[in-house]
Every structure is written in C-alpha cells, then in structure tokens.
Design an enzyme around this catalytic site. Structure first.
Site, PDB file in Angstrom:
ATOM      1  CB  THR A  49     -27.829  14.852  53.240  1.00 20.68           C
ATOM      2  OG1 THR A  49     -27.513  16.246  53.395  1.00 20.68           O
ATOM      3  CG2 THR A  49     -29.151  14.553  53.932  1.00 20.68           C
ATOM      4  CB  CYS A  50     -24.010  15.200  49.936  1.00 20.91           C
ATOM      5  SG  CYS A  50     -24.029  13.555  49.204  1.00 20.91           S
ATOM      6  CG  ASN A  51     -24.628  19.593  49.965  1.00 16.95           C
ATOM      7  OD1 ASN A  51     -23.411  19.718  49.882  1.00 16.95           O
ATOM      8  ND2 ASN A  51     -25.387  19.369  48.903  1.00 16.95           N
ATOM      9  NE  ARG A  52     -29.754  20.171  54.705  1.00 19.51           N
ATOM     10  CZ  ARG A  52     -29.751  21.489  54.913  1.00 19.51           C
ATOM     11  NH1 ARG A  52     -29.709  21.960  56.147  1.00 19.51           N
ATOM     12  NH2 ARG A  52     -29.806  22.320  53.895  1.00 19.51           N
ATOM     13  CB  SER A 107     -31.323  22.107  49.006  1.00 21.23           C
ATOM     14  OG  SER A 107     -32.181  21.270  49.742  1.00 21.23           O
ATOM     15  N   GLY A 187     -18.054   4.983  39.618  1.00 21.66           N
ATOM     16  CA  GLY A 187     -19.191   4.744  40.508  1.00 21.66           C
ATOM     17  C   GLY A 187     -20.391   4.339  39.692  1.00 21.66           C
ATOM     18  CB  ALA A 188     -22.173   1.559  39.046  1.00 23.41           C
TER      19      ALA A 188
END
Length: 434
Positions: A49-52, A107, A187-188
C-alpha cells in the site's frame, strides 16, 4: 515451520524508500510466482500500500530462507536496501501485527477504512498465485474478520480523517480560506475524487481537474461543478494556482523543476503550495528548494491527522482487547494442527477398514435392500466415531505440549501409522507460538 512477516511502513522508512516498494497487483503476482519456485516458503502473501509493504510467510527452515529473502529485497530495492528500514516479526507477534494492521491501528491514520479492502485484495492475489494453504488461509480470514469486528464493536472509524481530508485540512491551515483559492487537482482516481469532495465541503467554490485521460478529468470535474483541464494545458493552470494537490498513479515525477520551474516567474512572487499524496510521489523534491514553492508529501500529513486523537486512543484500547481475544481464539484453533497428520491418518485408516468389512458383509448378504444397507452403513459410522472419540480427545489435549511427540509415536505404533505424517502433509506446525 515458522510464521513470519517481513516489512516496512511509514514508521520505519521515509516515503522516498517506501515508493520503491510500492508494487502494482501485477508486480505482486510476479513476485509471488518467483517465490513459488522456492520450496522453503510454501505459503506467502504480499501486501503493498502507500504506507506499507509486508510479506507474510510460512517458512520451513528460517535459517536457510534468510539468504534468499535478503537477495529478494536487494533485487527489489536496488542500491537503497538498508536493513534498518525493515522489521521481522514471528509467531504470535506476527499475528498480533497483522490483526492491528487489519484493524487500522497501525495505519498512518487510525480508523481509516481502506486497509481492509487492501488486505482482501492482497490475499486474493496470493490465493490465485497458489501461495496460500492451511496457515495463511486461516490467518487471513481471521484477520479480515477481526478488522470487521473492530469497526463494528468500536467507534474507531467515527469522525476519523483520511489522507485526502488531511490534505485539505493542510490547505486550510496554509490559506485560511478556500472560498477564493485557485485549486488544481492532478489525477482523477478514487483519492482525487475524495480530495475534491473534501475541498467542496470545506468551502472551495471552484476546482480544476487535470488528468492524462481527459474524459476521466471531465467526469470528475462535473461531479463537483469544477472545470476539466486537458493534460497538455495543465501547466498553464498550474501557473495560476494557489495550491496543487496531486494523486496520480504515475511511476515517475509529474511535477518537476524542469516543467514547472519556467512558469514560476509568471506568478510574480505569489506562493505556490504543492501537496503530494501519491506513492510513488508525483512531485520532485527539488521543487521545494525553489523560491516561493513549498512541497508537502504524505509523510508531512502526520501532524494534521490527529484531530480526534484522544477519542480514537480510547477506542484503540478497546480494539486492542478485541485483538488479544482473537489471538487466543486463533491459538486454540491452530493448536491441534500439529497433531492433525496423525489424527487424519488414524481416521482414514479406521474408515478404510470399516468400508472393507462392510463390502464383505454386503457380499454375504445380497438380499439386503438399499435402505437396510444405508442403516448398517450409518451404524458402523457411529461406531467408528465412538471408537475414535477418546483417542482424538487425547491427541487434541497434548497438541503443542511436551507430551505431543510421545503421543504421536504411541499412536503410530499402536495403529501402524506413518509417524512422519508425510502422506497427508504436516500442514501447519508453528514452533513460534508462545
């Protein structure tokens, strides 16, 4: 056999390192396929994921697996590999960590709702890749259930912020008022839509949306009475913007000193705020050194997200109690697995003998009706179950205790079973349970 997780997250590695380990679903499947050729790791799941980024594994021989895993990490990270970015948890600690992740306690934003669907997706990829069996199937299904239970039985998600809302809150802290702000969203996708929604809710009158696919930009802009900007004209709008919020899936920088820098003189000293909530990052950090430009990335949002910290901390304590209960329940469920091969062999052998005797009896009694045959078959099944009840209870009771090996040998000697259990596979012995 050892249950373990090897990973890094927003607490152990900065965004410039995490983005190198942010893998698409196709890349995750490719990595798992590579691991499938390594017999020492029969089960694995990769969560990115973005953070892990975390690799959950069942390892046959941990000592032999270490060189393989180090080689894999260096291959994925290149020259940026450093051991201090990674954590390695085994046994109960691994389970507790996964349950905390699924409950969003680990998180960046406690209570965020995306992580559970991300775990489900990662688990599905692992299953499709043929890299899950008894242990991870049991563990991941339990983790998903724990995540749902925490969200149901606590208010941890109540009034929680998200990355997109934190970005908007940061914009408010900087500008004070969004009603007159010129805001460009690059971004969409889903994150951009959430950001646009928060902008409108916080008072923004008009937003501009730009995306490589103009139809997608137009679709998003229309939802919020905004204006779609063709991607090739994005920088003209950027020259007029007060804040640019970026969230694309691009594997490279979208805004750089080369493409944005020449436009800065047109701003005549007006400050430009760039809020980058993408991983990998959209904004070149070099822009932060340019006059009048301030860059914030996803790591900079941490100070913004704890609006309801005290409230969520109380709910997190309740969630931790739920997790402790679930760990004990899972321990109890997995405890008997160490004896399972012997129990399966004993059951199968008894059933084989029962069927053999029945077959001979039915040959000698051809006049029996189908109904009578079913009655006799059912009676012998019940007799088999009654006979096995006490041995099965005894084996369950000693599973995971010092008496386990003695009982295994005793049962195998008494009933002439294969002591190694190889025929049925020793699916799930976990030596690292406390």
């Amino acid at each position: 056999m050892q249950l373990t997780v090897l990973g890094l997250n927003h607490k152990t590695a900065p965004v410039e390192i995490r983005e190198r380990f942010n893998f698409s679903s196709d890349r995750v499947a490719s990595i798992l396929r590579r691991m499938r050729n390594y017999d020492n790791i029969p089960e694995a799941m990769l969560l990115s994921t973005c953070n892990r980024t975390e690799l959950y594994m069942v390892i046959e021989n941990p000592r032999e697996a270490i060189p393989f895993l180090k080689h894999l990490l260096k291959h994925l990270a290149g020259e940026n590999y450093k051991g201090e970015y990674f954590y390695n948890l085994t046994g109960t600690l691994c389970v507790r960590h996964l349950f905390r992740v699924a409950s969003s306690l680990d998180s960046l934003i406690i209570g965020e709702g995306q992580i559970l669907s991300q775990i489900k997706n990662a688990y599905q990829i692992a299953r499709n890749s043929g890299m899950t069996d008894t242990i991870l199937n049991t563990l991941m299904n339990r983790a998903i259930a724990v995540g749902k239970r925490v969200r149901t039985e606590t208010k941890i998600a109540y009034s929680s912020v998200s990355v997109s809302s934190a970005a908007v809150d940061l914009a408010i802290d900087i500008l004070g008022d969004l009603t007159r702000a010129n805001i460009l969203v690059v971004g969409a996708g889903h994150m951009s839509e959430l950001t646009a929604r928060h902008l409108i809710d916080k008072g923004a009158k008009t937003i501009f949306v730009s995306n490589r696919n103009f139809d997608h930009a137009q679709e998003l802009a229309e939802k919020f009475s905004g204006t779609a900007i063709p991607y090739q004209e994005m920088f003209k709008q950027a020259a007029q913007a007060d804040i640019i919020i970026t969230s694309t899936g691009a594997p490279h920088y979208v805004l750089t000193a080369e493409n944005l820098g020449p436009l800065l003189p047109q701003r005549q000293g007006r400050p430009l705020i760039l809020i980058d909530i993408a991983v990998p990052r959209d904004v070149d950090p070099a822009l932060n050194g340019m006059k009048g430009v301030t860059v914030y990335n996803i790591d900079d949002l941490e100070d913004v997200v704890d609006v309801n910290k005290n409230f969520r901390s109380h709910e997190a304590q309740i969630a931790e109690q739920i997790i402790a209960e679930e760990i004990e329940a899972l321990k109890e469920r997995l405890r008997y697995y160490t004896m399972r091969p012997v129990m399966v062999q004993l059951h199968d052998k008894m059933n084989f003998l029962r069927q053999k005797v029945l077959k001979k009896a039915f040959i000698k009694l051809p006049e029996l009706t189908d109904g009578q045959r079913r009655i006799i078959d059912l009676m012998t099944q019940r007799l088999e179950h009654k006979f096995l009840r006490e041995p099965m209870k005894a084996m369950n009771a000693v599973a995971g205790t010092p008496e386990e090996e003695r009982y295994k040998k005793m049962m195998c000697d008494l009933f002439l079973l294969n002591e190694s259990g190889e025929e049925f596979g020793d699916e799930s012995k976990i030596e690292d349970w406390d």
